[in-house]
Design an enzyme around this catalytic site. Structure first.
Site, PDB file in Angstrom:
ATOM      1  N   ASP A  45       0.815  -1.219   0.000  1.00  0.00           N
ATOM      2  CA  ASP A  45       0.000   0.000   0.000  1.00  0.00           C
ATOM      3  C   ASP A  45       0.848   1.269   0.000  1.00  0.00           C
ATOM      4  OD1 ASP A  45      -2.218  -1.559  -0.063  1.00  0.00           O
ATOM      5  OD2 ASP A  45      -3.176  -0.674   1.699  1.00  0.00           O
TER       6      ASP A  45
ATOM      7  N   ASN B  40      -4.750  -2.255  -4.506  1.00  0.00           N
ATOM      8  CA  ASN B  40      -5.975  -2.397  -3.716  1.00  0.00           C
ATOM      9  C   ASN B  40      -5.886  -1.504  -2.479  1.00  0.00           C
ATOM     10  OD1 ASN B  40      -8.492  -3.275  -3.045  1.00  0.00           O
ATOM     11  ND2 ASN B  40      -7.859  -5.326  -2.390  1.00  0.00           N
TER      12      ASN B  40
ATOM     13  N   GLN C 159     -12.786   7.290   4.981  1.00  0.00           N
ATOM     14  CA  GLN C 159     -11.705   7.704   4.080  1.00  0.00           C
ATOM     15  C   GLN C 159     -12.152   8.818   3.127  1.00  0.00           C
ATOM     16  OE1 GLN C 159     -10.163   4.186   2.203  1.00  0.00           O
ATOM     17  NE2 GLN C 159      -9.425   3.317   4.125  1.00  0.00           N
TER      18      GLN C 159
ATOM     19  N   ASP D 117     -11.108  -2.396  11.768  1.00  0.00           N
ATOM     20  CA  ASP D 117     -10.118  -3.333  11.229  1.00  0.00           C
ATOM     21  C   ASP D 117      -9.687  -4.352  12.266  1.00  0.00           C
ATOM     22  OD1 ASP D 117     -10.264  -2.150   8.828  1.00  0.00           O
ATOM     23  OD2 ASP D 117      -8.291  -1.184   8.883  1.00  0.00           O
TER      24      ASP D 117
ATOM     25  N   GLU E 216     -11.255  -4.879   1.590  1.00  0.00           N
ATOM     26  CA  GLU E 216     -10.501  -5.662   0.614  1.00  0.00           C
ATOM     27  C   GLU E 216     -11.366  -6.790   0.042  1.00  0.00           C
ATOM     28  OE1 GLU E 216      -9.313  -4.087   3.058  1.00  0.00           O
ATOM     29  OE2 GLU E 216      -7.172  -3.615   2.813  1.00  0.00           O
TER      30      GLU E 216
ATOM     31  N   HIS F  88      -5.187  -9.114   3.537  1.00  0.00           N
ATOM     32  CA  HIS F  88      -4.137  -9.288   4.545  1.00  0.00           C
ATOM     33  C   HIS F  88      -4.686  -9.603   5.939  1.00  0.00           C
ATOM     34  CE1 HIS F  88      -4.440  -4.715   5.542  1.00  0.00           C
ATOM     35  NE2 HIS F  88      -5.469  -5.071   4.821  1.00  0.00           N
ATOM     36  N   ARG F  89      -5.776  -8.932   6.299  1.00  0.00           N
ATOM     37  CA  ARG F  89      -6.261  -9.123   7.677  1.00  0.00           C
ATOM     38  C   ARG F  89      -6.892 -10.497   7.881  1.00  0.00           C
ATOM     39  NH1 ARG F  89      -4.609  -4.917   9.832  1.00  0.00           N
ATOM     40  NH2 ARG F  89      -4.757  -2.917   8.811  1.00  0.00           N
TER      41      ARG F  89
ATOM     42  N   LYS G 142       0.442  -6.491   2.032  1.00  0.00           N
ATOM     43  CA  LYS G 142      -0.276  -5.212   1.934  1.00  0.00           C
ATOM     44  C   LYS G 142       0.125  -4.292   3.082  1.00  0.00           C
ATOM     45  CE  LYS G 142      -4.788  -3.627   0.530  1.00  0.00           C
ATOM     46  NZ  LYS G 142      -5.149  -2.422   1.238  1.00  0.00           N
TER      47      LYS G 142
END
Ligand code: DC
Length: 670
Positions: free
Chosen positions: A52, A94, A180, A329, A357, A401-402, A432
């Site tokens: 990122d 992404n 965001q 998150d 994502e 990723h998470r 990421k």
């Protein structure tokens, strides 16, 4: 980083030790953008190095910023709010933070100064909504075209001409899909506030408020003091100008910390906690509040300015019913902690998971069920009840990723009375935000030695076992041990120190304290790279002789066992399956014919410019075979349960595939 197709995590038993967090993604990308728009040069320390941030750095370069990546810091010289290029096609992978904030900034810059910029990403990015931001920017007079579908990237910003912006009425933006969008506007609109106040009004509820706090904090460091009127109206005062603060230190990533906070809560028993460095009580990231949630589930935590220590408190964990709006998150980590709780955990107000994502509510539900959990999915909530019986599971990670990072915690199922492995598919998606996530996890995790998988590859000299074993190790992300190197290193050390080839106890003493260290495929003896010297004929011959001594073999036993580390090991030699790892789950014995092996070695030597005769080579091989097979200790022979592989007619790739297929058959995954 693991770039294997999958990574198998054996059952893990406990954890303790210190981890240093990578830089915060949220802070890194905001600082990069602000530095890129500012006047002056910003030295950014501890910047996150990940997918990122890489796309953001590439974008800044494309926009004409000067970027110097040095070991201690990344220096970004900004454009000082003046477009340096008028057109660019910007690919942002992404990365949601990059797409949202560059969209706002380039919309404002291209509209006021004349420019045309395309913003694109991976296919999933083109499914992530951006309509609320577009709808906020268009009434200002920013020309924006959605190139595929209205409300989604790819976007074309600007039409090449300069326009004056309509700033008389407040800019209205919805706050309930992604914060965001508001962050993007807050970072972009100082570019339009030179001569007048600019007002932004949030329509409806504002989710993920702590992320807006980060934005405001960083804007202040870059010289812009936004008036925050109760999180519903924000005023950027007239005369605002983005100016570099000179130096910025990026905090460790609090969302990444959540996995280690959870790890402490699950697996740090006794008096050794998990200590997490890089984030603490003075952190500006909202996800530090994840620690409170973990404490509510039973964790014990203590804070310092720049660290947190976490260990197990209540066990089993306590189920919670929690509104996770403030930690969207990190809350995914709670869903996995719920596997270790007594009762049903309910996480609510997580509707934003659906546009991340991947659709994270659906993803978490599907994957938690694979482990045996009972999961109820709501439109903006999830309920998790632990498995009655844990199942081994191959976890699909959806390029998220998470998902990959939080499901690694399921490998601690022995703490819940189970003992099943967990396979993480496509583990490299962690790049990421946390490329070394699994290495970091392994560095503080403990498994029972017998649970750490070992594959042994034994066979005669020149059978290609080293090539095969190292390739299998690479494909599985396992460690690799070429045990022959240790006998060779002992021989080389003996030659150098003048220990006689017949002095069994002298050689054994040498082997016991062998000062060797592997750096990848390089072997250091006393700190010196001896990889080449080890392949010399004299060294090989002496190794073959001294390996017949029982005392030498015994001396090297512990050293070889030390290679059995998480996540697994592929070991090659003569007695890996018979003596060193007799309980290895897969044992392979290579049986290539002497003629074939002599031919291979001949080709090898010719390619190095060394001329020999095949018949001499074959005689030499057969003499070594005889010595290896007839010695009284650990003679070369297949273990009773070894799989025989005659690779005489097989390519390396075909042999590797065969071994991997056998390995799959030994695994519990469907
Ligand atoms: O595999 P190699 O040629 O690098 O091994 C060097 C010598 O070490 C070989 O002659 C036999 C010995 N060896 C051994 O006895 N047991 C092992 N596990 C590995 C090698």
């Amino acid at each position: 980083m693991y770039s294997t197709a999958f990574l198998d995590l054996p059952p893990l038993q406990g954890a303790a030790g210190t981890v240093r967090l990578p830089g915060s993604k949220s802070i890194s990308n905001r600082v990069l953008l602000l530095a890129g728009l500012s006047e002056g040069t910003t030295q950014i320390h501890d910047l996150l190095a990940s997918d990122d941030t890489r796309v953001m750095l590439d974008a800044l370069r494309a926009l004409g910023c000067r970027v110097d990546e040095r070991a201690d810091a990344v220096a970004v010289t900004g454009i000082g709010a003046r477009l340096q290029v008028r057109e660019a096609d910007i690919f942002l992978g992404n990365s949601g933070t990059s797409v949202r904030s560059l969209t706002a900034a380039l919309a404002v810059l291209s509209a006021t100064q004349g420019g045309r910029f395309q913003i694109r990403g991976v296919p999933r990015m083109h499914e992530r909504p951006i309509g609320d931001l577009v709808d906020a920017l268009r009434p200002l007079g920013c020309p924006i075209t959605c190139l595929a579908k209205e409300g989604f990237p790819p976007l074309l910003l600007g039409d090449g001409a300069a326009h004056s912006l309509q700033l008389d009425t407040p800019i209205r933006v919805r706050g309930n899909v992604s914060s965001q969008f508001l962050t993007g506007l807050l970072q972009a609109l100082p570019l339009a506030a030179s001569s007048r106040d600019v007002e932004i009004e949030v329509v409806g509820e504002l989710i993920s408020q702590p992320y807006i706090a980060i934005t405001l904090n960083l804007l202040e460091r870059f010289g812009v003091l936004v008036r925050n009127e109760n999180w519903s109206r924000f005023v950027i005062p007239a005369g605002s100008r983005l100016r570099s603060p000179g130096v910025v230190h990026v905090e460790g990533d609090a969302s990444s910390a959540s996995y280690f906070v959870a790890l402490g809560a699950l697996a740090a028993t006794g008096d050794a906690p998990i200590r997490i460095e890089g984030m603490g009580e003075s952190s500006i990231q909202g996800d530090v509040r994840f620690v409170d949630a973990a404490v509510a589930m039973g964790a014990r935590a203590s804070f310092g300015p720049n660290w947190v220590e976490v260990s197990r408190g209540a066990w089993p964990l306590k189920a919670v019913d929690l509104d996770c709006n403030h930690i969207p998150d990190a809350a995914m980590t709670l869903a996995v902690m719920a596997l270790y709780a007594k009762g049903t955990t309910r996480l609510t107000n997580i509707g934003s998971w659906r546009v991340k994502e991947t659709d994270r509510i659906a993803a978490m539900a599907t994957e938690l069920r694979k482990l045996g959990a009972v999961v109820t999915e709501g439109p903006d909530s999830i309920e998790v009840t632990p498995p009655a019986a844990w199942q081994p599971a191959a976890i699909h990670t959806y390029d998220d990723h998470r998902v990959a990072m939080c499901f690694a915690l399921a490998a601690f199922n022995p703490l819940a009375g189970a003992r099943v492995p967990v396979r993480i598919l496509d583990p490299k998606c962690v790049a990421k935000t946390f490329p070394d996530y699994f290495e970091t996890l392994f560095s503080v995790s403990r498994a029972e030695a017998d649970d750490i998988p070992v594959i042994t590859v034994d066979g005669p000299t020149a059978s290609g076992k080293g090539t095969l074993a190292s390739e299998v190790a690479a494909r599985l992300g396992y460690h690799f041990l070429d045990s022959g190197t240790l006998y060779r290193a002992t021989a080389l050390a003996a030659l150098r120190k003048g220990v006689a080839a017949t002095d069994e106890s002298g050689l054994a003493a040498l082997a016991r304290q062998l000062p060797v260290r592997f750096e990848g495929q390089t072997l250091l003896l006393d700190g010196e790279d001896v990889t080449q010297s080890l392949r010399e004929e004299a060294v090989g011959n002496l190794a073959s002789k001294i390996s017949a001594f029982a005392a030498v073999r015994a001396s090297l036993f512990e050293l070889q066992h030390g290679f059995r580390r998480l996540p697994g090991l592929v070991a090659d030699g003569r007695d890996m399956g018979t003596v060193i790892f007799p309980r290895a789950r897969l044992k392979v014995f290579l049986t290539a014919s002497a003629a074939e092996r002599a031919e291979r070695r001949h080709k090898q030597l010719i390619s190095k410019g060394i001329s020999t005769s095949i018949s001499d080579l074959r005689a030499d091989l057969e003499a070594r075979d005889a010595r290896d097979k007839t010695r009284s200790v650990a003679p070369l022979k297949p273990a009773e349960d070894a799989r025989l592989l005659d690779n005489s007619g097989l390519s390396v790739e075909a042999s590797v595939e065969q071994v991997l297929q056998w390995w799959q058959e030994c695994q519990a995954f469907g």
